[in-house]
Enzyme design. Structure first.
Site, PDB file in Angstrom:
ATOM      1  N   GLU A   1       0.857  -1.178   0.000  1.00  0.00           N
ATOM      2  CA  GLU A   1       0.000   0.000   0.000  1.00  0.00           C
ATOM      3  C   GLU A   1       0.897   1.232   0.000  1.00  0.00           C
ATOM      4  O   GLU A   1       1.464   1.604   1.028  1.00  0.00           O
ATOM      5  CB  GLU A   1      -0.928  -0.018   1.228  1.00  0.00           C
TER       6      GLU A   1
ATOM      7  N   CYS B   1      -1.153   9.294   2.157  1.00  0.00           N
ATOM      8  CA  CYS B   1      -0.956   8.748   0.811  1.00  0.00           C
ATOM      9  C   CYS B   1      -2.093   9.127  -0.125  1.00  0.00           C
ATOM     10  O   CYS B   1      -1.899   9.188  -1.340  1.00  0.00           O
ATOM     11  CB  CYS B   1      -0.799   7.235   0.877  1.00  0.00           C
TER      12      CYS B   1
END
Length: 485
Positions: A213, A251
């Site tokens: 991820e 992110c």
């Protein structure tokens, strides 16, 4: 040598625990998830304080992005885990009659989870819920860059969860390197692409599957909107998607905005007003915005602003306070496209606005760069929406909002290409930490002899027909009741 012994002893205990089969029962899985919910209830204030010390987060932000996210995920898993575990009957062609097929989800085994420092509680516990739901044993390695949260997890999880099946190992890069030298059945990593390549290389030595991820430069596209109120709402959501979560250190935070040149000044004015509404005239005194995590990240962000042409593009903000690790929400208009701020993931409170002549040009702009984790598009044009979906590639696309896809358990969360490998959240977390085993059931009362040697032309024709027709159609054909064309 002490940490080497700790890792080896922990792995032995985990493997023995998994072999015993205790983690496979639905009772064990539900007990652990229930205990985790109790931990979050009992230790909410402790978690808030750890997040304040590590990142300067306000309790409301901490609950919204960390504690609340995990509670929601745990509640969902608790109510759904039996359904997820249940064997799934699959359609079997009549060619295989009499027979049936099903898919069984089984745990992978010993799982390693690396979490990140920017959302250190949720990015540790949310994947852990998936691993537990699937029946695995787990080593959790929190980020050393959020030391108070790491210490909290290491000291508190063993008080609530099965310590023979779930372990927390703290440490820096040396511990990460040591852990990667071990054999795992799955590695789940949240972080940056540079470290991800190291993780993936180490996993390849044992053919260990990985979920990565990562991040990337997530763009927001702002199309023309028919009313000023809608434009204002879009600007507010863009501001929230940039400065409203961990000071842009996320992110999925907006990395830059693409807008037609004629709307740029209106957007900048709207963003300035929103910043004042969010953080007041002096954001550092507002005490509602997180700070930069450490001096290394602070210096990195300052370096992005040091290029003369980049500094000249600042239209709002730009002030920094090293003592308090604070950088003011900053807006830049058309910085050089070859500058670091436009080629590296920003991961901070700096927002470039890139102007285009026509908003359709944003498609080519995005496609000329690595695939982002998320694309945010503010538009009411259905044709443009379809163009974005069909002509770009990203981990996700959200229309007319930001960040909310992260907390939607019904949608998979993950990247594509450089922004990540694999997916999780809700049932997708369960699947990420499971192996779907195909099971075929046959009986011994009927046989198709042409499947066996010795071979002849009749058997060749029979097999050709068998692959083209279903079993029932093949029988009809052999009986002369159906003509095969």
């Amino acid at each position: 040598m002490e940490i080497v012994g700790e890792v080896e002893e922990s792995l032995k205990e985990l493997r023995d625990c998994f072999k015993s089969g205790r983690t496979r029962s639905v009772k064990w899985r539900k007990t652990q998830i229930t205990a985790l919910l109790q931990l979050l209830h009992d230790k909410e204030d402790v978690i808030f304080e750890a997040l304040r010390q590590d990142l300067g987060k306000h309790p409301v932000e901490s609950y919204r992005d960390e504690v609340g996210v995990v509670i929601r995920s745990a509640d969902n898993a608790l109510s759904c885990v039996e359904k997820w575990m249940a064997p799934k009957k699959n359609h079997i062609p009549l060619l295989f009659f009499p027979g049936s097929g099903e898919v069984l989800s089984e745990p992978l085994g010993v799982v390693l989870i690396f979490s990140s420092w920017n959302i250190p509680v949720a990015l540790s516990l949310d994947p852990l819920i998936g691993a537990i739901s699937a029946g695995n044993v787990v080593v959790l390695k929190p980020s050393e860059h959020a030391p108070h949260c790491s210490s909290f997890l290491a000291n508190t999880l063993p008080q609530y969860l099965d310590s023979k099946a779930i372990k927390v190992i703290e440490g820096g890069s040396d511990v990460c390197e040591l852990l990667l030298q071990q054999k795992w059945d799955k590695i789940f990593y949240t972080g940056n692409p540079r470290v991800a390549s190291i993780v993936m290389s180490a996993a390849a030595n044992n053919l260990t599957p990985v979920t990565l991820e990562l991040g990337g430069k997530c763009p927001a596209i702002l199309d023309s909107l028919p009313s000023s109120s809608e434009f204002w709402m879009a600007a507010k959501r863009i501001a929230g998607g940039k400065w409203g979560t961990c000071c842009g250190q996320a992110c999925i935070a907006i990395d830059y905005v693409l807008v037609e040149e004629k709307f740029a000044s209106v957007l900048i004015d709207s963003l300035k007003k929103t910043i004042r509404k969010f953080f007041g005239d002096n954001p550092i005194e507002s005490k509602v915005t997180a700070r930069i995590v450490n001096k290394h990240q602070f210096k990195r962000l300052c370096n992005l602003l040091e290029e003369p042409q980049v500094r000249a593009s600042i239209v709002h903000g730009g002030s920094v306070d090293e003592e308090n690790m604070f950088i003011e929400p900053t807006i830049l208009l058309d910085p050089p496209l070859n500058s670091q701020i436009m080629t590296e993931e920003i991961f901070g409170p700096l927002l470039p606005i890139i102007t285009v002549n026509k908003i359709q040009e944003s498609i080519e702009f995005i496609n000329s760069r690595p695939k982002p984790l998320a694309i945010y598009a503010f538009t009411k044009d259905e044709t443009f929406k379809r163009t974005i979906l069909s002509e770009t590639s990203s981990g996700s696309v959200t229309f007319n909002d930001t960040l909310i896809q992260f907390i939607c358990d019904g949608l998979p969360f993950g990247g594509v290409g450089q922004s990540g490998i694999g997916r999780y959240h809700g049932k997708y977390s369960f699947e990420t930490f499971s192996h779907e085993k195909a099971v075929m059931h046959r009986n011994l009362c009927l046989e198709i002899e042409p499947r066996y040697p010795p071979w002849n032309n009749f058997k060749m024709q029979f097999i050709r027909l068998a692959y083209k027709l279903n079993y029932f159609g093949l029988l009809l054909h052999m009986l002369g009741l159906k003509r095969y064309n």
